[in-house]
Design a protein around this motif. Structure first.
Motif, mmCIF file in Angstrom:
data_model
loop_
_atom_site.group_PDB
_atom_site.id
_atom_site.type_symbol
_atom_site.label_atom_id
_atom_site.label_comp_id
_atom_site.label_asym_id
_atom_site.label_seq_id
_atom_site.Cartn_x
_atom_site.Cartn_y
_atom_site.Cartn_z
ATOM 1 N N PRO A 256 -1.821 -2.053 7.314
ATOM 2 C CA PRO A 256 -1.585 -0.371 7.594
ATOM 3 C C PRO A 256 -1.265 -0.149 8.824
ATOM 4 C CG PRO A 256 -2.245 -0.617 5.218
ATOM 5 C CD PRO A 256 -2.570 -1.920 5.742
ATOM 6 N N TRP A 257 -0.214 1.006 9.484
ATOM 7 C CA TRP A 257 -0.816 1.456 10.618
ATOM 8 C C TRP A 257 0.001 2.687 10.816
ATOM 9 C CZ3 TRP A 257 4.038 1.925 13.545
ATOM 10 C CH2 TRP A 257 4.897 0.885 13.198
ATOM 11 N N CYS A 258 0.539 3.169 11.889
ATOM 12 C CA CYS A 258 1.571 4.563 12.135
ATOM 13 C C CYS A 258 2.148 4.589 13.583
ATOM 14 C CB CYS A 258 0.617 5.725 11.496
ATOM 15 S SG CYS A 258 -0.378 6.721 11.895
ATOM 16 N N TYR A 259 2.756 5.835 13.662
ATOM 17 C CA TYR A 259 3.123 6.212 15.020
ATOM 18 C C TYR A 259 1.871 7.113 15.385
ATOM 19 C CZ TYR A 259 6.859 3.735 15.762
ATOM 20 O OH TYR A 259 7.657 1.829 15.378
ATOM 21 N N THR A 260 1.192 7.673 15.704
ATOM 22 C CA THR A 260 0.007 8.925 16.016
ATOM 23 C C THR A 260 1.182 10.397 16.658
ATOM 24 O OG1 THR A 260 -0.183 9.281 18.663
ATOM 25 C CG2 THR A 260 -1.382 7.240 16.908
ATOM 26 N N LYS B 17 10.110 0.650 1.875
ATOM 27 C CA LYS B 17 8.824 0.380 2.862
ATOM 28 C C LYS B 17 7.709 1.619 2.580
ATOM 29 C CE LYS B 17 9.333 -3.709 4.123
ATOM 30 N NZ LYS B 17 9.109 -4.838 3.354
ATOM 31 N N GLY B 18 8.262 2.694 1.722
ATOM 32 C CA GLY B 18 7.732 3.752 1.455
ATOM 33 C C GLY B 18 6.918 4.845 2.785
ATOM 34 N N LEU B 19 8.159 5.311 3.813
ATOM 35 C CA LEU B 19 7.877 5.400 4.305
ATOM 36 C C LEU B 19 8.757 7.497 4.301
ATOM 37 C CD1 LEU B 19 9.474 2.997 7.103
ATOM 38 C CD2 LEU B 19 7.200 3.654 6.620
ATOM 39 N N GLU B 20 8.405 7.854 3.228
ATOM 40 C CA GLU B 20 9.072 9.267 3.498
ATOM 41 C C GLU B 20 8.129 10.546 3.981
ATOM 42 O OE1 GLU B 20 8.018 7.257 0.857
ATOM 43 O OE2 GLU B 20 10.334 6.590 0.587
ATOM 44 N N GLY B 21 7.221 10.312 3.751
ATOM 45 C CA GLY B 21 5.339 11.109 4.888
ATOM 46 C C GLY B 21 4.981 10.730 6.260
ATOM 47 N N ASN B 22 3.951 10.832 6.124
ATOM 48 C CA ASN B 22 3.545 10.264 7.338
ATOM 49 C C ASN B 22 2.182 9.493 7.224
ATOM 50 O OD1 ASN B 22 1.598 12.267 6.707
ATOM 51 N ND2 ASN B 22 0.762 12.578 9.509
ATOM 52 N N SER B 23 1.909 9.241 5.995
ATOM 53 C CA SER B 23 0.568 8.284 5.364
ATOM 54 C C SER B 23 0.799 6.930 6.459
ATOM 55 C CB SER B 23 0.814 7.829 3.809
ATOM 56 O OG SER B 23 0.934 9.091 2.869
ATOM 57 N N CYS B 24 -0.189 6.234 6.459
ATOM 58 C CA CYS B 24 -0.159 4.688 6.763
ATOM 59 C C CYS B 24 0.897 3.474 5.615
ATOM 60 C CB CYS B 24 -1.804 4.208 7.095
ATOM 61 S SG CYS B 24 -2.827 5.804 7.599
ATOM 62 N N TYR C 151 1.016 -1.070 -0.288
ATOM 63 C CA TYR C 151 -0.362 -0.395 0.167
ATOM 64 C C TYR C 151 0.734 1.378 -0.263
ATOM 65 C CZ TYR C 151 -2.943 3.939 1.439
ATOM 66 O OH TYR C 151 -3.884 4.754 1.583
ATOM 67 N N ARG C 152 0.213 2.132 -1.425
ATOM 68 C CA ARG C 152 0.686 3.562 -0.914
ATOM 69 C C ARG C 152 -0.134 4.625 -0.830
ATOM 70 N NH1 ARG C 152 4.605 0.418 0.739
ATOM 71 N NH2 ARG C 152 6.660 -0.276 -0.623
ATOM 72 N N GLY C 153 -0.381 4.520 -0.485
ATOM 73 C CA GLY C 153 -1.841 5.533 -0.739
ATOM 74 C C GLY C 153 -1.714 6.390 0.082
ATOM 75 N N PRO C 154 -2.561 7.877 0.167
ATOM 76 C CA PRO C 154 -2.506 8.340 0.684
ATOM 77 C C PRO C 154 -3.000 8.745 1.802
ATOM 78 C CG PRO C 154 -4.223 9.001 -0.884
ATOM 79 C CD PRO C 154 -3.967 8.148 -0.633
ATOM 80 N N THR C 155 -3.711 7.961 2.654
ATOM 81 C CA THR C 155 -3.693 7.711 4.437
ATOM 82 C C THR C 155 -3.146 7.708 5.498
ATOM 83 O OG1 THR C 155 -6.528 6.260 2.915
ATOM 84 C CG2 THR C 155 -5.952 6.676 5.524
ATOM 85 N N GLY D 98 -9.067 8.573 13.678
ATOM 86 C CA GLY D 98 -9.680 9.325 13.734
ATOM 87 C C GLY D 98 -7.757 10.533 13.772
ATOM 88 N N VAL D 99 -6.906 9.401 14.160
ATOM 89 C CA VAL D 99 -5.940 10.406 14.886
ATOM 90 C C VAL D 99 -4.891 10.623 13.377
ATOM 91 C CG1 VAL D 99 -4.183 11.016 16.113
ATOM 92 C CG2 VAL D 99 -5.910 9.639 16.984
ATOM 93 N N THR D 100 -4.279 11.715 13.477
ATOM 94 C CA THR D 100 -3.715 12.350 12.494
ATOM 95 C C THR D 100 -2.125 11.412 12.630
ATOM 96 O OG1 THR D 100 -4.444 14.095 11.891
ATOM 97 C CG2 THR D 100 -1.938 14.098 11.685
ATOM 98 N N CYS D 101 -1.286 10.383 12.070
ATOM 99 C CA CYS D 101 -0.576 9.663 11.795
ATOM 100 C C CYS D 101 0.861 10.569 11.940
ATOM 101 C CB CYS D 101 -0.079 8.988 10.690
ATOM 102 S SG CYS D 101 -1.126 7.773 9.996
#
Length: 805
Positions: free
Chosen positions: A539-543, A522-529, A487-491, A497-500
């Motif tokens: 997919p997940w992220c630090y919040t 792994k596509g970890l350039e921004g804050n996307s999931c 997954y490389r989408g923008p979410t 609903g917490v921002t990554c």
């Protein structure tokens, strides 16, 4: 529960680290948490650092540690799964020191750290920290390095005869213990728990590796049968035979028994502990020791020691631990329930009618599941479907079983949770349905289920029929496939609903495990999931919430694909002969092969918009394409549905080597929609594991079981060719490019009119066509399962045919 085996089946053999471990000297179990009074917490960056903390622990003897990679938390513990309770917990892994799991001795056993606590004569050991009834010379305080824990056998003084203990018998101060040697090769009972390293057969053939399909194809896949410990090319007994065996490396000898002696009194190894069941049975009835001696149809059982009228090898000598005395019903070989040979020369064997304990369903009871979508609402506490596969594709453990994972989630403890069979459930109010897995290295996982969509008012939007103009790949669109590793989408918000937090940022949460530098692909350039660690939940992220380090993201799956019907099938396990009527259009790849004037005579499987898979013998009446037509999108044999698509044939292609499999090219591509959809093809040469539940559909002969004229379905297990070719079954008739499936006791099968139709198996959220209905000895006869062309053997031919025609 039937049999209570010692932890992890470690009897008289070196510990097997199933699935490997990140750390040398430890066995890893995903999703597990140990309950220990002696435990310390550390903050570390890697699992290796956590192992170092355990190895250098000074507060207590560290036997295991728990590590949470996302939170970078480490707990060292003075307990392991053999001494303390293990619980399920997400995102953690339990690492246990192999030395403390080993239940055999090397040399004189000064390093033995197992849990044996009985002497050679059966006396219970006295605790090392106790002074009653004997005042010890060796205590935990005076010998801290000897690990004098509890009342376990140890060898603190280097006794040449091995581990010993003080006894609880006032007249016997001490005795040596009954701990087998790790180097001694012998079997207990019929060797189902043998974990040794003998890899030659009784006639000197070298064993074939279990993870190899050459020179012999087979269905004993180590990755899908982890509880069978099919390591390397060692002799094993995965199917309850009289003793361990293996496939051989000789093309002329498919398999052979191995010559491994039974353990003697001088080399004792304890057999599995059993709590006999006398009045009723649980699970397969392996522990039944009652006195019923008649079959379910009233036939008298033959004595197990007799060879007339039935000759057999299920004798007291071959199965010494199965209590085959007299002629009582028993289950010595892991059948579905207790059975016996009969004194009727015309009936070799039958199951016995033994009462089941409580309200538990028998393993082979016909089941027609509730007519519900295969999804869950809320947290899934009310989910009552029949999914029994985890999100990573692992098979669920039965709730009534304690192997490979011991637990307290039983029908008795949770009477309202419907803990039947091995179906996914949520008895404890978790966030989604889950189950314990049959993989010893993974305690539990969430199930392969999605939340039910919110139903809008009015009609649902039909699937788009026009070719899509979206040129994005699934990785670029805002949807995921599988667990979303690609997954490389923008979410960039979590499920709540917490921002990554940006992957490169260290505030509000510090972390070093997953950054653009550590995982550059792994596509970890921004804050996307993202899913950099292959988390099975997606997919997940630090919040950016200081109180919540990380969380999952809500990302939907990709749209309509092969093997994913919009209308979920019933998937009934029933008595086509003896099956149940399917939900309309729940098997959208099923086609009806008809004569040119419209008479149904065979089935087939849509595998491509313009290609159908069927059996060669269905095409014997004519080699001309004009003699046939294909109907798609129909549920009834009358084919009056508006969704019907009727196609003439452009070409017939038969398998060139004479196998019973053929391809039909339609005059034009079928319109793919909710009612017409292809099944997925298997991987080349894939062998469906023994016992896998698969499904057959068709409009064939029902032999009076009802449902004539409508599409019927039934589910039954795959039977390994080695078993299917036994003299009592199909006696060597099944070839390598064929496969068997069916219930050994009969009652469920494909039949005339089903030929050429699909045998599909469910895996990784898809239905895969693994077989083409080919032949059988009658329909639904006992010990005569159906035979199917094995599609995986023809994948290259199928691909080549479609590309060149």
């Amino acid at each position: 529960m039937g049999l209570l085996y010692t932890a992890a089946f470690l009897l008289g053999a070196l510990i097997c680290t199933v699935g490997g471990s990140d750390v040398e000297g430890y066995s890893k179990t995903e999703g597990a948490w140990i309950l220990s009074l002696n435990k310390r917490t550390y903050s570390v960056n890697t699992v290796a650092e956590c192992a170092t903390k355990c190895n250098t622990e000074t507060s207590f003897t560290c036997k295991s540690f728990i590590y949470n990679e996302k939170d970078q938390e480490c707990w060292t513990a003075a307990a392991n799964s053999k001494t303390d309770s293990v619980f399920r917990r997400s995102s953690t892994a339990l690492y246990e020191k192999n030395a403390y799991l080993l239940e055999c001795v090397n040399g004189i056993g000064t390093d033995y750290r197992g849990t044996k606590s009985k002497t050679n004569s059966g006396k219970i050991c006295q605790r090392w920290d106790s002074s009653y009834p004997h005042r010890p010379n060796f205590t935990p305080q005076s010998n801290p390095r000897a690990d004098l824990d509890s009342n376990f056998c140890r060898n603190p003084d280097g006794d040449s005869n091995g581990p010993w203990c003080y006894t609880t018998d006032a007249n016997t101060r001490w005795e040596h213990c009954n701990v087998p040697s790790c180097s001694e090769e012998c079997i207990v009972c019929n060797g189902v728990n043998y974990r040794g390293k003998i890899s030659t057969t009784e006639n000197g053939f070298t064993c074939q590796r279990w993870d190899s399909q050459k020179p012999h194809n087979h269905g004993y896949n180590p990755s899908t049968l982890p509880q069978k410990y099919l390591e390397e090319n060692y002799c094993r007994n995965p199917d309850g035979d009289p003793r361990p065996w293996c496939f051989t490396t000789s093309p002329s000898k498919r398999w052979e028994f191995c010559s491994i002696p039974r353990c003697s009194k001088s080399s004792p190894t304890e057999p599995p502990t059993i709590i006999p069941e006398v009045d009723c049975v649980t699970n397969q009835g392996l522990a039944y020791r009652g006195t019923i001696a008649v079959t379910e149809t009233g036939k008298t059982c033959q004595s197990w020691s007799a060879q007339t009228p039935q000759t057999h090898n299920r004798t007291p000598q071959n199965y010494p631990c199965k209590d085959l005395d007299n002629n009582y019903c028993r289950n010595p070989d892991n059948e579905r329930r207790p059975w016996c040979y009969t004194t009727d020369p015309a009936t070799r064997w039958e199951y016995c009618n033994v009462t089941r304990c409580g309200n538990e369903a028998a393993p082979d009871d016909p089941v027609i599941p509730p007519d519900t979508e295969n999804c869950y609402e809320g947290n899934g506490s009310n989910y009552r479907g029949i999914t029994s596969e985890t999100i990573s594709g692992k098979k669920c453990q039965r709730w009534s079983s304690m192997t490979p994972h011991k637990h307290d989630k039983t029908q008795e403890a949770f009477p309202n949770a419907d803990l039947r069979r091995n179906w996914c459930r949520n008895p404890d109010g978790d966030q989604a349905p889950w189950c314990y897995t049959t993989d010893p290295a993974v305690r539990w996982e969430y199930c392969n289920l999605e939340k039910c969509p919110t139903k809008p008012s009015g009609t649902t939007r039909p699937i788009q029929q026009e070719p899509s103009t979206n040129t994005q790949t699934p990785a670029e669109r805002d949807c995921k496939t599988g667990n979303g590793e690609t997954y490389r989408g923008p979410t960039s918000v979590t499920v709540l609903g917490v921002t990554c937090q940006a992957w490169s940022a260290q505030t509000p949460h510090q972390h070093s495990s997953f950054t653009p530098e550590t995982h550059p692909t792994k596509g970890l350039e921004g804050n996307s999931c993202r899913n950099p660690d292959g988390d099975v939940n997606g997919p997940w992220c630090y919040t950016t919430d200081r109180n919540k380090k990380w969380d999952y993201c809500q990302i939907s799956d990709s749209g309509l694909e092969c093997g994913t019907p919009v209308v979920k099938p019933k998937r009934c396990f029933g008595r086509i002969v003896g099956g149940c009527v399917s939900k309309p259009h729940s098997w959208p790849w099923q086609i009806s092969l008809r004569t040119s004037n419209g008479i149904h005579f065979c089935g087939g499987t849509l595998i491509h918009p313009q290609w159908v898979l069927t059996a060669t013998h269905c095409l014997e009446r004519s080699s001309r394409p004009s003699a046939y037509k294909v109907l798609l999108g129909v549920h009834t044999e009358l084919a009056t549905e508006p969704s019907k698509q009727e196609m003439r044939l452009e070409k017939i292609v038969k398998e060139p080597n004479g196998a019973d499999i053929a391809l039909l090219k339609l005059e034009r591509p079928a319109l793919i929609n909710e009612k017409v959809q292809p099944a997925c093809l298997p991987e080349k040469d894939y062998i469906v594991p023994s016992g896998t539940e698969c499904y057959v559909t068709g409009w064939g002969e029902t032999q009076g079981t009802g449902g004539d004229g409508t599409l019927k379905e039934t589910g039954f297990p795959v039977i390994e060719n080695r078993v299917c070719n036994r003299p009592a079954y199909l006696n060597g008739r099944v070839k390598d490019h064929e496969m068997c499936a069916g219930n050994i006791e009969g009652g469920t099968d494909s039949c005339q009119g089903d030929s050429g139709g699909p045998l599909v198996c469910y895996a990784q959220n898809r239905f895969v066509v693994q077989g083409v209905t080919s032949w059988g000895l009658g329909c639904a006869n006992a010990m005569k399962p159906g035979v199917y062309a094995r599609v995986s053997k023809f994948v290259d031919w199928i691909d080549r045919t479609i590309k060149t025609n």
